[in-house]
Scaffold this motif. Structure first.
Motif, PDB file in Angstrom:
ATOM      1  N   VAL A 141       0.686 -36.055  -1.867  1.00 54.87           N
ATOM      2  CA  VAL A 141      -0.572 -35.716  -0.980  1.00 54.87           C
ATOM      3  C   VAL A 141       0.283 -34.924   0.176  1.00 54.87           C
ATOM      4  O   VAL A 141       1.024 -35.353   1.051  1.00 54.87           O
ATOM      5  CB  VAL A 141      -1.426 -36.761  -0.379  1.00 54.87           C
ATOM      6  N   GLU A 177      -0.099 -34.921 -10.262  1.00 54.47           N
ATOM      7  CA  GLU A 177      -1.235 -34.481  -9.535  1.00 54.47           C
ATOM      8  C   GLU A 177      -0.844 -34.084  -8.077  1.00 54.47           C
ATOM      9  O   GLU A 177       0.052 -34.566  -7.514  1.00 54.47           O
ATOM     10  CB  GLU A 177      -2.124 -35.635  -9.271  1.00 54.47           C
ATOM     11  N   VAL A 214      -7.912 -40.867  -1.268  1.00 53.36           N
ATOM     12  CA  VAL A 214      -7.193 -39.761  -1.956  1.00 53.36           C
ATOM     13  C   VAL A 214      -6.018 -40.391  -2.570  1.00 53.36           C
ATOM     14  O   VAL A 214      -5.479 -40.143  -3.216  1.00 53.36           O
ATOM     15  CB  VAL A 214      -6.867 -38.599  -1.477  1.00 53.36           C
ATOM     16  N   THR A 266       1.462 -39.081  -7.912  1.00 54.19           N
ATOM     17  CA  THR A 266       0.669 -37.982  -6.915  1.00 54.19           C
ATOM     18  C   THR A 266       1.292 -37.704  -5.676  1.00 54.19           C
ATOM     19  O   THR A 266       1.937 -38.535  -4.967  1.00 54.19           O
ATOM     20  CB  THR A 266      -0.573 -38.825  -6.553  1.00 54.19           C
ATOM     21  N   HIS A 298      -2.518 -33.156  -4.119  1.00 58.76           N
ATOM     22  CA  HIS A 298      -3.716 -33.129  -3.357  1.00 58.76           C
ATOM     23  C   HIS A 298      -3.418 -32.643  -1.929  1.00 58.76           C
ATOM     24  O   HIS A 298      -2.445 -33.227  -1.578  1.00 58.76           O
ATOM     25  CB  HIS A 298      -4.333 -34.631  -3.160  1.00 58.76           C
ATOM     26  N   GLU A 328      -6.627 -30.683  -6.072  1.00 60.18           N
ATOM     27  CA  GLU A 328      -7.782 -31.037  -5.103  1.00 60.18           C
ATOM     28  C   GLU A 328      -7.327 -30.901  -3.717  1.00 60.18           C
ATOM     29  O   GLU A 328      -6.273 -30.850  -3.287  1.00 60.18           O
ATOM     30  CB  GLU A 328      -7.862 -32.778  -5.611  1.00 60.18           C
ATOM     31  N   ARG A 329      -8.346 -30.614  -2.938  1.00 58.58           N
ATOM     32  CA  ARG A 329      -8.115 -30.424  -1.364  1.00 58.58           C
ATOM     33  C   ARG A 329      -9.370 -31.087  -0.598  1.00 58.58           C
ATOM     34  O   ARG A 329     -10.508 -31.121  -1.352  1.00 58.58           O
ATOM     35  CB  ARG A 329      -8.140 -28.961  -1.286  1.00 58.58           C
TER      36      ARG A 329
END
Lengths: 167, 740
Positions: free
Chosen positions: A105, A159, A35, A103, A161, A19-20
């Motif tokens: 980021v 994940e 996010v 996750t 991001h 995802e971005r």
């Protein structure tokens, strides 16, 4: 960095299922709020006009790392061909922040996106000789096929991001 | 054990692996191999990257002593320690001492084949240290107490079901684990806790840069990152050959290593660590102290291992092995490896094509002897290798050395005098038989058809199997009384020298000359239809047969004789046209090692595979209508032909004459010259061939004419399909009967 390079980078991230979100520096807190899943740990963001939101724990203990859902850290380079982000290991513990939570980021300046590996390595070579000397080229989440089929989230994040700062 | 007894034992071992591990190995390696093709095709500059990588390795190995000194200085200036270990015992002693000094109770490891080579785990465990493999594949093997079957994916011989059974039996979780996701999450939690309590982190190194002292680690799981971050003592263990001059040298390898190995454009993580790293160690013994405020007194040890490598560097034949970046392309692209995996195609530590070089260099020739024969010289790994190592050549040289270690005198009475080879007495009788195929063919042809009748009788076949290991289930070649050369000498050329567009030498390879004379006749007629005048001189066997058995001196002598005969024709401007791809591959690849450079280049530049030559004629205005065509064809190219990049000419010509061509995509037919005739390898050969059988018995292919460029491929297809295969030139033959 031309717009082509940024577009290639986004396309590569899409291929990786990463995802971005592109955002202006002034809106970064809002984006991070969207996010991240709390508890969130973070390592300081060395970009002008950008800081970690107050709700991010920027001095995590090992216990905090274990409990965190999200880790925020800075990426110094984006590599368009591969959708990779370069994560420098900083003395405040950015490496563990980007590694332990489920996750990750990564916050990246759009102007730091380069076309390919040779450009990234050339830039890192200069940095490494200047003494900034440990970095991970990370591409997508951690993964393994050792248990019979591809699974994301082996030892590292499940994940990723990428938040792209459009200056 | 007698020769036939050891052959039977080897066959039984291979059969057992085919049954127990074959399916998982095949699925995984073929997936990697297909991924490699896809991934490298997405690179604009694949060949240029390979050339760069090769050049960097050549340079690094050439100045290795200087680079090792440089790494030592750089790492020590950075605050780490370097230890150069002479051998495994020396390395293990040092590593034990470091662990002892740090009072380490537990060492966590990320995947490292070099530590497998040293047997570090066993050494540390003997000291009472708990050693935990954190790579999931390695961990599975540690739990199962098995050895890696692949240098990159060590547990690829295990299916998910078998891993689940193993983990459920060993750990007895509340709910039995079943899916890959469940197994991975269980391992992540289990190993996560063990990493948290560890004292020392041990990693390998894919590359070490001499100018910055940086260790590059190529990983996907993140375990190497955790191993380094969560411990305050890092021991990196690597062979001395891992050193490259500068940080920038990493670039081509980063783009090639994942693509070449598992077919990933890049793996999830490339760690570039210049230890001792500045990242604060995550100390789980102090769970409430902020990580950034904790103890940052990191300790780093780089153990550079010689263990035979500096001697390999001095060895002109083994040196190339040191360019290997351990990507596994040579394993994944190998038809035999795809069937049996590294538990058969491997030695004490390493597996796959390049393993012969590594095992001979670090463990000695005994360790290479057990599996060296599984390399058939098909050469499919050569183009796959990102640093362009001539892996089949290394395997041939080691085979030659092993031949010379054989028992002197064994079977001498049978062969000395009978066979005109250049080999010592100790060579295995089976190798000697296949290596001297030309002598056998001459004898068989001269006495045909009686020789064929005798050879096919049950007592003769039994003796052949017992003494020489020629499998009784294989059909033997049917030698022709009238050779191709005899036929042509009495028939004469049909094109006048004055009218001919060109004049060529048709190379009479042993098989075409003595066995499949028909394809030779077809080749003559096709060339003449294109207004080419043909000569078929008496030229020696190319040396392919002896070379495949590791008889390098004999092959060398043949190369000289072949060149001696052909030189006059080259001087006269005649091209050399070759039907059998394995012989053309000798002229184009192996002769580089056997002839002076100028001779090699002259022959290479003037010799052509027959369909390549036909293609050239058609491109230069020859009339395609003079050739037959119009057929539906299932085509299997030849492994060595594909390595030379020549198979597109065959499909292009067949399509130009109106054929509909369906091409196989398997790496090798499994026969590979004499390999499939050997009783110990018959089952493996048939298993490899099975993939081809599947492709050519599918509805889209089942009714097509089967065409193959290689002799042994034709034979293998004949056994697999129970319909005859033809050479492409027979399809073009103006005399071809309809339907064939």
């Amino acid at each position: 960095m031309g717009t082509d390079t940024a577009a290639t980078f986004e396309k590569s991230l899409e291929r990786l299922n990463v995802e971005r979100t592109a955002t202006a520096a002034t809106d970064v807190h809002g984006v991070l709020e969207d996010v991240c899943t709390t508890p969130t740990v973070g390592s300081s963001l060395p970009f002008d006009g950008v800081s970690l939101p107050e709700w991010v724990n920027d001095t995590p203990t090992p216990e905090d790392l274990r409990d965190a859902e999200t880790g925020i850290s800075a990426a110094s380079i984006g590599i368009a061909d591969y959708g990779s982000v370069v994560l420098p290991a900083r003395p405040d513990g950015s490496e563990s922040v980007s590694l332990f939570p489920d996750t990750h980021v990564a916050v990246l300046r759009m102007s730091d996106i380069v076309p390919g590996i040779p450009e990234a390595i050339a830039r890192l070579g200069d940095e490494f000789r200047a003494g900034n000397d440990t970095a991970i080229i990370a591409t997508g989440p951690s993964a393994t096929a050792d248990m019979g089929s591809l699974v994301t989230g082996a030892h590292g994040p499940k994940e990723v991001h990428v938040v792209i700062l459009d200056e | 054990m007698s020769n036939s007894g050891s052959r039977e034992a080897k066959a039984a071992h291979l059969r057992q692996l085919l049954e127990t591990e074959g399916d998982a190995v095949a699925q995984n390696t073929r997936g990697f191999n297909a991924g490699r093709y896809d991934s490298v095709s997405r690179l604009d500059d694949y060949e240029a990257l390979k050339a760069d990588a090769r050049e960097i390795k050549e340079d690094a190995i050439a100045r290795l002593p200087e680079l090792i000194d440089r790494v030592e200085r750089t790492v020590e200036a950075n605050g780490g320690t370097v230890y150069i270990a002479d051998d495994a015992a020396d390395a293990n002693r040092y590593i034990s001492d470091v662990c002892d000094e740090r009072s380490a109770e537990r060492v966590v490891k990320s995947k490292s084949m070099t530590t497998e080579e040293l047997a570090v785990n066993e050494a540390l465990e003997a000291d009472g240290v708990d050693v935990v493999e954190t790579d999931l594949g390695e961990w599975v093997l540690q739990v199962a107490d098995e050895t890696p079957s692949h240098i990159v994916a060590p547990a690829l011989h295990k299916s998910r079901e078998r891993i689940a059974d193993l983990i459920n039996e060993t750990f007895d979780p509340e709910e039995p684990l079943e899916t890959a996701e469940e197994l991975t999450m269980f391992a992540r939690d289990h190993l996560g806790e063990l990493i948290e309590g560890a004292d020392v982190g041990m990693t390998g190194a894919n590359f070490i840069t001499a100018d910055t002292g940086t260790i590059a680690l190529v990983t996907s799981e993140g375990n190497a990152r955790k191993t380094v971050t969560a411990t305050d003592t890092h021991i990196a263990v690597a062979g001395v050959e891992k050193v490259v001059p500068s940080f920038e040298d990493l670039a081509p390898f980063i783009e090639l290593i994942g693509r070449s190995g598992t077919g990933q454009d890049i793996t999830s993580y490339l760690s570039l660590l210049t230890p001792p790293v500045e990242s604060p160690a995550v100390d789980f013994d102090e769970p409430e102290v902020a990580v950034a405020d904790g103890d940052v007194d990191r300790d780093f040890h780089l153990v550079l291992v010689d263990n035979g490598r500096m001697a390999m560097r001095e060895d002109d034949q083994l040196r190339e092995t040191l360019y290997c970046i351990r990507c596994s392309a040579c394993a994944n692209s190998c038809a035999n490896f795809q069937s049996v995996g590294g538990h058969a195609f491997g030695g004490e530590t390493y597996s796959g094509g390049i393993a012969t070089g590594w095992e001979a260099g670090v463990h000695g020739s005994d360790s290479a002897a057990g599996f060296n024969d599984l390399c058939t010289g098909c050469s499919r790994c050569v183009d796959a290798c990102p640093v362009g190592i001539d892996i089949p050549w290394i395997n041939t040289v080691v085979r030659d050395r092993l031949n010379r270690e054989g028992d002197e005198g064994q079977f001498d009475f049978l062969y000395e005098g009978l066979v005109p080879d250049e080999e010592p007495g100790g060579i295995d009788v089976q190798k000697r038989l296949f290596g001297n195929y030309e002598t056998l063919a001459k004898l068989g042809s001269a006495t045909a058809p009686v020789s064929n009748w005798i050879a096919s009788t049950r007592p003769a076949r039994a003796a052949l199997e017992r003494v020489a290991g020629v499998d009784g289930r294989r059909e033997l070649p049917d030698f022709q009384r009238e050779t191709l050369r005899d036929w042509y000498a009495s028939r004469g050329p049909r094109i006048d020298a004055a009218d001919a567009d060109r004049e060529v030498v048709l190379y009479p390879d042993t098989y075409t000359d003595y066995v499949d004379v028909d394809r030779g006749k077809a080749a003559v007629r096709v060339l003449e239809a294109l207004n080419v005048r043909v000569r078929i001189p008496d030229v020696a066997e190319s040396g392919r047969a002896p070379l495949s058995q590791g008889m390098v001196d004999t092959a060398d002598e043949r190369a000289s004789r072949v060149y001696g005969t052909l030189a006059e024709h080259l001087d006269a401007g005649r091209d050399v046209v070759v039907i059998e791809p394995s012989d053309l591959a000798m002229f184009h690849r192996e002769y580089e090692k056997l002839l002076p450079e100028r001779s090699f280049e002259r022959l290479r530049d003037s010799s052509y595979e027959i369909l390549e030559f036909v293609y050239g004629c058609l491109e230069n205005g020859a009339d395609a209508d003079s050739l037959r065509g119009d057929a539906e064809i299932a085509y299997h190219s030849h492994c060595q032909q594909r390595t030379l990049g020549l198979e597109p000419y065959t499909t292009a010509v067949l399509e130009e004459v109106g054929c509909d061509v369906l091409e196989s995509d398997v790496e090798c037919c499994g026969m590979a010259g004499s390999f499939g005739y050997k009783s110990e390898y018959y089952d493996l050969s048939m298993d490899v061939g099975d993939r081809l059988r599947e492709q050519f018995t599918e509805p889209a292919a089942a009714d097509r004419i089967v065409v193959a460029s290689g002799t042994s491929c034709e034979d293998q297809l004949g056994s697999l399909l129970e319909r005859d295969a033809a050479h492409p030139v027979e399809v073009l033959d103006p005399h071809r009967r309809t339907g064939r």
